[in-house]
Motif scaffolding. Structure first.
Motif, PDB file in Angstrom:
ATOM      1  N   ILE A   3     -10.688  -0.444   4.868  1.00 24.51           N
ATOM      2  CA  ILE A   3     -10.172   0.674   5.653  1.00 24.51           C
ATOM      3  C   ILE A   3      -8.820   0.313   6.264  1.00 24.51           C
ATOM      4  O   ILE A   3      -7.889   1.119   6.267  1.00 24.51           O
ATOM      5  N   LEU A   4      -8.696  -0.913   6.757  1.00 19.52           N
ATOM      6  CA  LEU A   4      -7.439  -1.374   7.350  1.00 19.52           C
ATOM      7  C   LEU A   4      -6.321  -1.388   6.307  1.00 19.52           C
ATOM      8  O   LEU A   4      -5.209  -0.915   6.578  1.00 19.52           O
ATOM      9  N   PHE A   5      -6.614  -1.908   5.115  1.00 14.60           N
ATOM     10  CA  PHE A   5      -5.595  -1.946   4.053  1.00 14.60           C
ATOM     11  C   PHE A   5      -5.198  -0.536   3.614  1.00 14.60           C
ATOM     12  O   PHE A   5      -4.033  -0.263   3.360  1.00 14.60           O
ATOM     13  N   ASP A   6      -6.173   0.364   3.533  1.00 13.28           N
ATOM     14  CA  ASP A   6      -5.860   1.747   3.167  1.00 13.28           C
ATOM     15  C   ASP A   6      -4.964   2.392   4.217  1.00 13.28           C
ATOM     16  O   ASP A   6      -4.018   3.112   3.892  1.00 13.28           O
ATOM     17  N   LEU A   7      -5.235   2.136   5.478  1.00 11.89           N
ATOM     18  CA  LEU A   7      -4.422   2.681   6.566  1.00 11.89           C
ATOM     19  C   LEU A   7      -2.992   2.149   6.496  1.00 11.89           C
ATOM     20  O   LEU A   7      -2.032   2.910   6.594  1.00 11.89           O
ATOM     21  N   LEU A   8      -2.866   0.825   6.331  1.00 15.60           N
ATOM     22  CA  LEU A   8      -1.534   0.217   6.214  1.00 15.60           C
ATOM     23  C   LEU A   8      -0.788   0.765   4.997  1.00 15.60           C
ATOM     24  O   LEU A   8       0.417   1.019   5.062  1.00 15.60           O
ATOM     25  N   ASP A   9      -1.490   0.953   3.906  1.00 14.08           N
ATOM     26  CA  ASP A   9      -0.885   1.484   2.690  1.00 14.08           C
ATOM     27  C   ASP A   9      -0.357   2.900   2.916  1.00 14.08           C
ATOM     28  O   ASP A   9       0.759   3.238   2.513  1.00 14.08           O
ATOM     29  N   ARG A  10      -1.137   3.746   3.584  1.00  6.14           N
ATOM     30  CA  ARG A  10      -0.704   5.124   3.843  1.00  6.14           C
ATOM     31  C   ARG A  10       0.493   5.171   4.793  1.00  6.14           C
ATOM     32  O   ARG A  10       1.421   5.934   4.597  1.00  6.14           O
ATOM     33  N   VAL A  11       0.467   4.351   5.833  1.00 10.54           N
ATOM     34  CA  VAL A  11       1.582   4.309   6.786  1.00 10.54           C
ATOM     35  C   VAL A  11       2.861   3.848   6.087  1.00 10.54           C
ATOM     36  O   VAL A  11       3.925   4.451   6.254  1.00 10.54           O
ATOM     37  N   ALA A  12       2.752   2.807   5.288  1.00  9.51           N
ATOM     38  CA  ALA A  12       3.923   2.303   4.565  1.00  9.51           C
ATOM     39  C   ALA A  12       4.447   3.356   3.584  1.00  9.51           C
ATOM     40  O   ALA A  12       5.657   3.566   3.463  1.00  9.51           O
TER      41      ALA A  12
END
Length: 180
Positions: A3-12
């Motif tokens: 979930i954390l990686f998905d969030l970082l990916d979307r923000v980036a």
């Protein structure tokens, strides 16, 4: 963790897309070009400034078994009034000849030195000996008459080996050219 990686990916992704919408390819290339051109001027390629290297090495005497000439190893000797580097007389050569395994630079700097014995001024050409690593002995940095780097012919903080076959600095000669 996913979930954390998905969030970082979307923000980036959002930030990169927003930047792409505000910036054209042409303006991005202009900025990259400006950075490259500024970097080329910021990094000194030639001539090489060897001041820090020389200061780090210090300066102890030495003579290699030759008969010592008066003042040959002394930075206060009058002919060394504008020298900046290691004296070749301490590195296996003399005040006027390069040590074995080195070659004299094709370019030099010029100084005017007062001989206290006869009270006359003499032109002294300072040549770097090139082709081996720095000698590391008898460092002198007298700077009498030294000029800023934009007047290269009278500036002594430059590696004058740059025009020679090898740009590796070893030591410096001081050749008296004649009366000023």
């Amino acid at each position: 963790m996913k979930i954390l990686f998905d969030l970082l990916d979307r923000v980036a992704e959002r930030r990169v897309r927003a930047l792409a919408q505000r910036t054209s390819r042409r303006s991005a290339l202009v900025r990259v070009g400006r950075v490259l051109v500024a970097g080329a001027f910021a990094l000194p390629v030639l001539p090489f400034d060897r001041t820090q290297q020389a200061h780090a090495a210090g300066g102890a005497g030495g003579g290699g078994g030759r008969k010592r000439q008066p003042g040959e190893y002394d930075c206060d000797y009058w002919r060394y009034c504008s020298v900046d580097g290691f004296l070749c007389s301490c590195c296996g050569g003399s005040a006027t000849s390069c040590p074995p395994g080195t070659e004299i630079s094709k370019v030099s700097w010029l100084g005017t030195c007062l001989n206290p014995t006869d009270g006359k001024n003499y032109l002294v050409n300072y040549y770097d000996c090139c082709g081996r690593v720095s000698c590391g002995r008898c460092f002198c940095n007298t700077n009498v008459g030294d000029r800023p780097g934009y007047r290269l012919g009278v500036n002594n903080d430059i590696n004058w080996c740059m025009a020679s076959d090898s740009s590796v600095y070893h030591c410096t000669l001081s050749v008296i050219v004649g009366e000023a």
